[in-house]
Motif scaffolding. Sequence first.
Motif, PDB file in Angstrom:
ATOM      1  N   ILE A 173       0.859  -1.180   0.000  1.00 52.60           N
ATOM      2  CA  ILE A 173       0.000   0.000   0.000  1.00 52.60           C
ATOM      3  C   ILE A 173       0.893   1.226   0.000  1.00 52.60           C
ATOM      4  O   ILE A 173       2.040   1.172   0.455  1.00 52.60           O
ATOM      5  CB  ILE A 173      -0.961   0.042   1.215  1.00 52.60           C
ATOM      6  CG1 ILE A 173      -0.187   0.096   2.534  1.00 52.60           C
ATOM      7  CG2 ILE A 173      -1.906  -1.140   1.185  1.00 52.60           C
ATOM      8  CD1 ILE A 173      -1.042   0.406   3.748  1.00 52.60           C
ATOM      9  N   THR A 174       0.378   2.312  -0.523  1.00 50.66           N
ATOM     10  CA  THR A 174       1.085   3.591  -0.491  1.00 50.66           C
ATOM     11  C   THR A 174       0.249   4.533   0.351  1.00 50.66           C
ATOM     12  O   THR A 174      -0.938   4.738   0.081  1.00 50.66           O
ATOM     13  CB  THR A 174       1.274   4.154  -1.908  1.00 50.66           C
ATOM     14  OG1 THR A 174       1.980   3.193  -2.692  1.00 50.66           O
ATOM     15  CG2 THR A 174       2.055   5.463  -1.874  1.00 50.66           C
ATOM     16  N   THR A 175       0.852   5.078   1.382  1.00 50.82           N
ATOM     17  CA  THR A 175       0.130   5.975   2.291  1.00 50.82           C
ATOM     18  C   THR A 175       1.134   6.922   2.943  1.00 50.82           C
ATOM     19  O   THR A 175       2.349   6.772   2.779  1.00 50.82           O
ATOM     20  CB  THR A 175      -0.644   5.167   3.358  1.00 50.82           C
ATOM     21  OG1 THR A 175      -1.491   6.046   4.087  1.00 50.82           O
ATOM     22  CG2 THR A 175       0.290   4.434   4.295  1.00 50.82           C
ATOM     23  N   LYS A 176       0.640   7.878   3.672  1.00 45.19           N
ATOM     24  CA  LYS A 176       1.518   8.821   4.368  1.00 45.19           C
ATOM     25  C   LYS A 176       1.968   8.224   5.697  1.00 45.19           C
ATOM     26  O   LYS A 176       1.181   7.615   6.415  1.00 45.19           O
ATOM     27  CB  LYS A 176       0.794  10.143   4.618  1.00 45.19           C
ATOM     28  CG  LYS A 176       0.533  10.926   3.350  1.00 45.19           C
ATOM     29  CD  LYS A 176      -0.125  12.255   3.642  1.00 45.19           C
ATOM     30  CE  LYS A 176      -0.364  13.009   2.347  1.00 45.19           C
ATOM     31  NZ  LYS A 176      -1.003  14.301   2.569  1.00 45.19           N
ATOM     32  N   ASN A 177       3.245   8.437   6.012  1.00 43.08           N
ATOM     33  CA  ASN A 177       3.762   8.005   7.308  1.00 43.08           C
ATOM     34  C   ASN A 177       3.499   9.101   8.347  1.00 43.08           C
ATOM     35  O   ASN A 177       2.806  10.083   8.061  1.00 43.08           O
ATOM     36  CB  ASN A 177       5.247   7.637   7.214  1.00 43.08           C
ATOM     37  CG  ASN A 177       6.139   8.825   6.880  1.00 43.08           C
ATOM     38  OD1 ASN A 177       5.729   9.981   6.917  1.00 43.08           O
ATOM     39  ND2 ASN A 177       7.380   8.531   6.544  1.00 43.08           N
ATOM     40  N   ARG A 178       4.054   8.954   9.508  1.00 42.11           N
ATOM     41  CA  ARG A 178       3.829   9.918  10.594  1.00 42.11           C
ATOM     42  C   ARG A 178       4.353  11.308  10.281  1.00 42.11           C
ATOM     43  O   ARG A 178       3.925  12.290  10.877  1.00 42.11           O
ATOM     44  CB  ARG A 178       4.483   9.406  11.873  1.00 42.11           C
ATOM     45  CG  ARG A 178       3.840   8.166  12.394  1.00 42.11           C
ATOM     46  CD  ARG A 178       4.512   7.692  13.664  1.00 42.11           C
ATOM     47  NE  ARG A 178       3.900   6.462  14.102  1.00 42.11           N
ATOM     48  CZ  ARG A 178       4.538   5.437  14.597  1.00 42.11           C
ATOM     49  NH1 ARG A 178       5.851   5.481  14.741  1.00 42.11           N
ATOM     50  NH2 ARG A 178       3.904   4.359  14.974  1.00 42.11           N
ATOM     51  N   ASN A 179       5.300  11.374   9.338  1.00 39.49           N
ATOM     52  CA  ASN A 179       5.859  12.673   8.950  1.00 39.49           C
ATOM     53  C   ASN A 179       5.149  13.282   7.749  1.00 39.49           C
ATOM     54  O   ASN A 179       5.556  14.313   7.233  1.00 39.49           O
ATOM     55  CB  ASN A 179       7.351  12.526   8.643  1.00 39.49           C
ATOM     56  CG  ASN A 179       8.140  12.075   9.841  1.00 39.49           C
ATOM     57  OD1 ASN A 179       7.865  12.486  10.971  1.00 39.49           O
ATOM     58  ND2 ASN A 179       9.110  11.210   9.619  1.00 39.49           N
ATOM     59  N   GLY A 180       4.088  12.620   7.294  1.00 37.93           N
ATOM     60  CA  GLY A 180       3.330  13.134   6.165  1.00 37.93           C
ATOM     61  C   GLY A 180       3.930  12.787   4.815  1.00 37.93           C
ATOM     62  O   GLY A 180       3.474  13.289   3.797  1.00 37.93           O
ATOM     63  N   GLU A 181       4.957  11.945   4.787  1.00 38.19           N
ATOM     64  CA  GLU A 181       5.609  11.566   3.544  1.00 38.19           C
ATOM     65  C   GLU A 181       4.948  10.312   2.974  1.00 38.19           C
ATOM     66  O   GLU A 181       4.578   9.406   3.709  1.00 38.19           O
ATOM     67  CB  GLU A 181       7.093  11.276   3.800  1.00 38.19           C
ATOM     68  CG  GLU A 181       7.823  12.429   4.449  1.00 38.19           C
ATOM     69  CD  GLU A 181       9.124  11.996   5.103  1.00 38.19           C
ATOM     70  OE1 GLU A 181      10.041  12.827   5.119  1.00 38.19           O
ATOM     71  OE2 GLU A 181       9.222  10.858   5.605  1.00 38.19           O
ATOM     72  N   LEU A 182       4.793  10.274   1.647  1.00 42.26           N
ATOM     73  CA  LEU A 182       4.239   9.091   1.007  1.00 42.26           C
ATOM     74  C   LEU A 182       5.277   7.973   1.019  1.00 42.26           C
ATOM     75  O   LEU A 182       6.418   8.157   0.586  1.00 42.26           O
ATOM     76  CB  LEU A 182       3.845   9.385  -0.436  1.00 42.26           C
ATOM     77  CG  LEU A 182       2.484  10.013  -0.648  1.00 42.26           C
ATOM     78  CD1 LEU A 182       2.242  10.269  -2.128  1.00 42.26           C
ATOM     79  CD2 LEU A 182       1.380   9.141  -0.079  1.00 42.26           C
ATOM     80  N   VAL A 183       4.884   6.833   1.537  1.00 38.42           N
ATOM     81  CA  VAL A 183       5.773   5.672   1.602  1.00 38.42           C
ATOM     82  C   VAL A 183       4.991   4.408   1.250  1.00 38.42           C
ATOM     83  O   VAL A 183       3.765   4.373   1.341  1.00 38.42           O
ATOM     84  CB  VAL A 183       6.424   5.508   2.994  1.00 38.42           C
ATOM     85  CG1 VAL A 183       7.393   6.636   3.285  1.00 38.42           C
ATOM     86  CG2 VAL A 183       5.371   5.441   4.081  1.00 38.42           C
ATOM     87  N   GLU A 184       5.719   3.377   0.860  1.00 41.77           N
ATOM     88  CA  GLU A 184       5.122   2.086   0.567  1.00 41.77           C
ATOM     89  C   GLU A 184       5.308   1.160   1.761  1.00 41.77           C
ATOM     90  O   GLU A 184       6.390   1.081   2.334  1.00 41.77           O
ATOM     91  CB  GLU A 184       5.774   1.467  -0.672  1.00 41.77           C
ATOM     92  CG  GLU A 184       5.496   2.235  -1.940  1.00 41.77           C
ATOM     93  CD  GLU A 184       6.207   1.650  -3.138  1.00 41.77           C
ATOM     94  OE1 GLU A 184       6.965   0.660  -2.989  1.00 41.77           O
ATOM     95  OE2 GLU A 184       6.019   2.191  -4.236  1.00 41.77           O
ATOM     96  N   PHE A 185       4.244   0.470   2.127  1.00 42.26           N
ATOM     97  CA  PHE A 185       4.283  -0.521   3.199  1.00 42.26           C
ATOM     98  C   PHE A 185       3.855  -1.857   2.617  1.00 42.26           C
ATOM     99  O   PHE A 185       2.866  -1.921   1.877  1.00 42.26           O
ATOM    100  CB  PHE A 185       3.323  -0.143   4.342  1.00 42.26           C
ATOM    101  CG  PHE A 185       3.752   1.060   5.114  1.00 42.26           C
ATOM    102  CD1 PHE A 185       4.735   0.969   6.088  1.00 42.26           C
ATOM    103  CD2 PHE A 185       3.166   2.291   4.875  1.00 42.26           C
ATOM    104  CE1 PHE A 185       5.122   2.086   6.818  1.00 42.26           C
ATOM    105  CE2 PHE A 185       3.549   3.410   5.594  1.00 42.26           C
ATOM    106  CZ  PHE A 185       4.527   3.304   6.571  1.00 42.26           C
ATOM    107  N   PRO A 186       4.571  -2.929   2.930  1.00 42.02           N
ATOM    108  CA  PRO A 186       4.162  -4.241   2.416  1.00 42.02           C
ATOM    109  C   PRO A 186       2.815  -4.653   2.998  1.00 42.02           C
ATOM    110  O   PRO A 186       2.403  -4.155   4.048  1.00 42.02           O
ATOM    111  CB  PRO A 186       5.278  -5.173   2.882  1.00 42.02           C
ATOM    112  CG  PRO A 186       5.905  -4.485   4.042  1.00 42.02           C
ATOM    113  CD  PRO A 186       5.725  -3.005   3.802  1.00 42.02           C
ATOM    114  N   LEU A 187       2.150  -5.568   2.307  1.00 46.70           N
ATOM    115  CA  LEU A 187       0.909  -6.117   2.838  1.00 46.70           C
ATOM    116  C   LEU A 187       1.213  -6.815   4.164  1.00 46.70           C
ATOM    117  O   LEU A 187       2.304  -7.338   4.362  1.00 46.70           O
ATOM    118  CB  LEU A 187       0.295  -7.105   1.852  1.00 46.70           C
ATOM    119  CG  LEU A 187      -0.005  -6.554   0.455  1.00 46.70           C
ATOM    120  CD1 LEU A 187      -0.600  -7.652  -0.417  1.00 46.70           C
ATOM    121  CD2 LEU A 187      -0.924  -5.355   0.521  1.00 46.70           C
TER     122      LEU A 187
END
Length: 80
Positions: A23-37
């Motif tokens: 998934i692609t979403t914002k992390n705690r710093n507001g940056e777009l990052v990819e997280f594995p399923l």
Amino acid sequence: MLVTFDDMIRSYYNEVDLSMGHITTKNRNGELVEFPLISLSVAGFDLARETHGNYFAIIDNCTLLKARAKKIPGSVYLIE
């Protein structure tokens, strides 16, 4: 257990995320990052088969085995 988990967890993702494998979403710093399923990693030792020493040695061994499990993509079950 892991097959059931992997089958059920898929229902929480849309087809695009499933096909990309993340998934692609914002992390705690507001940056777009990819997280594995989401996957499940299970690690443990059969204490009846081997002497692992004291409580601290058992914890250290479990920690190392869990780290090995987390490096394997997807859900995994490691027992030593």
